[in-house]
Scaffold this active site. Structure first.
Site, PDB file in Angstrom:
ATOM      1  N   LYS A  43     143.557  90.672  57.127  1.00 19.88           N
ATOM      2  CA  LYS A  43     143.912  90.125  58.589  1.00 19.88           C
ATOM      3  C   LYS A  43     143.834  88.203  58.224  1.00 19.88           C
ATOM      4  O   LYS A  43     144.667  87.732  58.876  1.00 19.88           O
ATOM      5  CB  LYS A  43     142.727  90.310  58.912  1.00 19.88           C
ATOM      6  CG  LYS A  43     142.545  92.087  60.036  1.00 19.88           C
ATOM      7  CD  LYS A  43     141.301  91.354  60.792  1.00 19.88           C
ATOM      8  CE  LYS A  43     140.827  93.070  61.508  1.00 19.88           C
ATOM      9  NZ  LYS A  43     142.701  92.990  62.500  1.00 19.88           N
ATOM     10  N   SER A  72     121.427  95.155  43.576  1.00 18.37           N
ATOM     11  CA  SER A  72     121.140  94.355  44.882  1.00 18.37           C
ATOM     12  C   SER A  72     120.322  95.416  46.322  1.00 18.37           C
ATOM     13  O   SER A  72     119.620  94.827  46.541  1.00 18.37           O
ATOM     14  CB  SER A  72     122.350  93.113  45.476  1.00 18.37           C
ATOM     15  OG  SER A  72     121.988  92.693  44.098  1.00 18.37           O
ATOM     16  N   LYS A 135     121.052  72.862  58.409  1.00 22.48           N
ATOM     17  CA  LYS A 135     120.110  73.767  57.720  1.00 22.48           C
ATOM     18  C   LYS A 135     119.139  72.096  57.986  1.00 22.48           C
ATOM     19  O   LYS A 135     119.700  71.101  57.592  1.00 22.48           O
ATOM     20  CB  LYS A 135     119.838  74.575  56.822  1.00 22.48           C
ATOM     21  CG  LYS A 135     120.633  75.949  57.518  1.00 22.48           C
ATOM     22  CD  LYS A 135     120.241  76.993  56.046  1.00 22.48           C
ATOM     23  CE  LYS A 135     120.671  78.372  56.848  1.00 22.48           C
ATOM     24  NZ  LYS A 135     120.619  79.210  55.617  1.00 22.48           N
ATOM     25  N   GLU A 162     130.300  89.691  56.960  1.00 20.59           N
ATOM     26  CA  GLU A 162     129.955  88.812  57.270  1.00 20.59           C
ATOM     27  C   GLU A 162     131.411  87.921  56.979  1.00 20.59           C
ATOM     28  O   GLU A 162     131.055  87.329  55.630  1.00 20.59           O
ATOM     29  CB  GLU A 162     128.263  88.007  56.506  1.00 20.59           C
ATOM     30  CG  GLU A 162     127.808  86.551  57.218  1.00 20.59           C
ATOM     31  CD  GLU A 162     126.796  86.444  56.112  1.00 20.59           C
ATOM     32  OE1 GLU A 162     125.425  85.852  56.740  1.00 20.59           O
ATOM     33  OE2 GLU A 162     126.957  86.581  54.894  1.00 20.59           O
ATOM     34  N   ALA A 174     127.249  73.672  48.897  1.00 15.95           N
ATOM     35  CA  ALA A 174     126.847  75.066  48.565  1.00 15.95           C
ATOM     36  C   ALA A 174     126.048  76.281  47.806  1.00 15.95           C
ATOM     37  O   ALA A 174     125.340  76.072  47.466  1.00 15.95           O
ATOM     38  CB  ALA A 174     126.999  76.191  50.031  1.00 15.95           C
ATOM     39  N   GLU A 177     124.268  73.902  45.547  1.00 14.28           N
ATOM     40  CA  GLU A 177     122.593  74.094  45.825  1.00 14.28           C
ATOM     41  C   GLU A 177     122.428  74.910  44.735  1.00 14.28           C
ATOM     42  O   GLU A 177     121.064  75.272  44.661  1.00 14.28           O
ATOM     43  CB  GLU A 177     122.936  73.507  48.059  1.00 14.28           C
ATOM     44  CG  GLU A 177     121.210  74.464  47.793  1.00 14.28           C
ATOM     45  CD  GLU A 177     120.738  75.529  48.613  1.00 14.28           C
ATOM     46  OE1 GLU A 177     120.196  75.544  49.374  1.00 14.28           O
ATOM     47  OE2 GLU A 177     122.011  76.195  48.531  1.00 14.28           O
TER      48      GLU A 177
END
Length: 260
Positions: A43, A72, A135, A162, A174, A177
């Site tokens: 998509k 996991s 955050k 997700e 990100a 981090e």
């Protein structure tokens, strides 16, 4: 491998055949999530190509994906107290399949978001806007939990994926981090968390400045900037004019031969 139920006192260990059957079920489950990723990637790829070819602009800089490994999944089930069954994993674990979309500007993030959730076969289950509401550590991203149908040989499976949408600056921050938190096992020294928060503010300022410059350039030129240097020597309009001119010339030659 042991199931959540196996840890109950007095329950005997499962037979080898039972373990093999469970592993097969979980692998089949993971495969459906992989197909769900493929559907979402398709998509986004279609939208990306449409923008590139029809609007001469591309709001998507990069697309990546990740599928949680079987190890996991088992570890998270143990950590969260989720029964190790395909049904429980499907109902209570929403981060098995992930797609990350890196956009040029913040406005592009919401542009891509609107196009995706507007598709009739994609259902938005949850949205978390960490751009409007970052955050505490400075993390920014737009998270979409969506459900997409996957057509298998014997059934249709609704798969949860997700989708994370970020700018280049947000993605860079990100990534850094994540590496820092992994290195320090999440117990990061205070001076580094302060530095990360400052870097997040700088990244947000950069995003804002770059989009403002982009908007000014677009307003001056009156159109989107090309996403890539064209190899063609002729524009589409010039190519069509050349085609019709050549066709007219060919007709003239044919008529002259007939008259001769």
């Amino acid at each position: 491998m042991s199931t959540h139920a196996d840890s109950a006192p007095g329950r005997p260990a499962p037979e080898a055949a039972e373990i093999r059957a469970l592993v097969g079920q979980l692998r089949r489950l993971a495969l459906t999530y992989k197909f769900g990723i493929d559907e979402v990637m398709t998509k986004i790829g279609i939208l990306r190509d449409e923008f590139r070819h029809m609007q001469n602009y591309n709001p998507v800089e990069h697309v990546g994906s990740r599928l949680k490994s079987l190890e996991s999944i088992v570890a998270k089930c143990r950590r969260k107290g989720i029964p190790l069954t395909p049904e429980a994993v499907r109902e209570r674990m929403f981060d098995i399949a992930g797609v990350r979309v890196t956009c040029s500007f913040v406005s592009d993030i919401y542009r891509v978001r609107d196009m995706l959730v507007g598709q009739s076969d994609l259902t938005l289950l949850e949205e978390r806007d960490y751009i409007a509401h970052p955050k505490a550590n400075g993390y920014k991203s737009l998270h979409l939990i969506v459900q997409v149908p996957v057509y298998l040989s014997d059934r249709v499976e609704d798969v949860i994926v997700e989708i994370q949408l970020r700018t280049i600056a947000m993605d860079f921050w990100a990534s850094l981090e994540h590496k820092i938190y992994y290195k320090y096992s999440r117990d990061v020294p205070r001076h580094l968390t302060d530095s990360l928060k400052l870097a997040a503010d700088v990244a947000a300022s950069l995003d804002s400045s770059m989009e403002r410059i982009h908007d000014e350039v677009k307003a001056i030129s009156g159109e989107e900037q090309p996403v890539e240097q064209r190899d063609d020597l002729l524009s589409p309009e010039e190519m069509l004019r050349s085609f019709w001119t050549s066709a007219d010339a060919a007709d003239e030659v044919v008529r002259a031969r007939r008259e001769f």
